[in-house]
Design a protein around this motif. Sequence first.
Motif, PDB file in Angstrom:
ATOM      1  N   GLY A 103       0.870  -1.153  -0.139  1.00 27.93           N
ATOM      2  CA  GLY A 103      -0.023  -0.169   0.103  1.00 27.93           C
ATOM      3  C   GLY A 103       0.801   1.212   0.053  1.00 27.93           C
ATOM      4  O   GLY A 103       0.216   2.228  -0.461  1.00 27.93           O
ATOM      5  N   ASP A 104       2.003   1.006   0.283  1.00 30.17           N
ATOM      6  CA  ASP A 104       3.094   2.279   0.356  1.00 30.17           C
ATOM      7  C   ASP A 104       3.338   2.728  -1.145  1.00 30.17           C
ATOM      8  O   ASP A 104       4.070   3.542  -1.432  1.00 30.17           O
ATOM      9  N   GLU A 121      -1.331   2.969  -5.152  1.00 32.41           N
ATOM     10  CA  GLU A 121      -2.342   3.881  -4.536  1.00 32.41           C
ATOM     11  C   GLU A 121      -3.616   4.104  -5.452  1.00 32.41           C
ATOM     12  O   GLU A 121      -3.322   4.068  -6.704  1.00 32.41           O
TER      13      GLU A 121
END
Length: 68
Positions: A60-61, A64
């Motif tokens: 998730g980093d 997006e």
Amino acid sequence: MPIIVNVDVMMAKRKMSLNELSEKVGLTLSNLSILKTGKAKAIRFSTLKAICKALDCQPGDILEYVND
């Protein structure tokens, strides 16, 4: 495109160059560049895992979702 790739953001946070990430992940500079610029159409889970391991982050980093 509604999926944004934030590899460059994570690389900057970790002060890691594209060359260094390429060596750690085992991908060519051109393939990493395609991913970094958001031009990739797909990513293998094994590649995502290797990038997350090298950058010490979560998927998730890197990926997006933005609603159009």
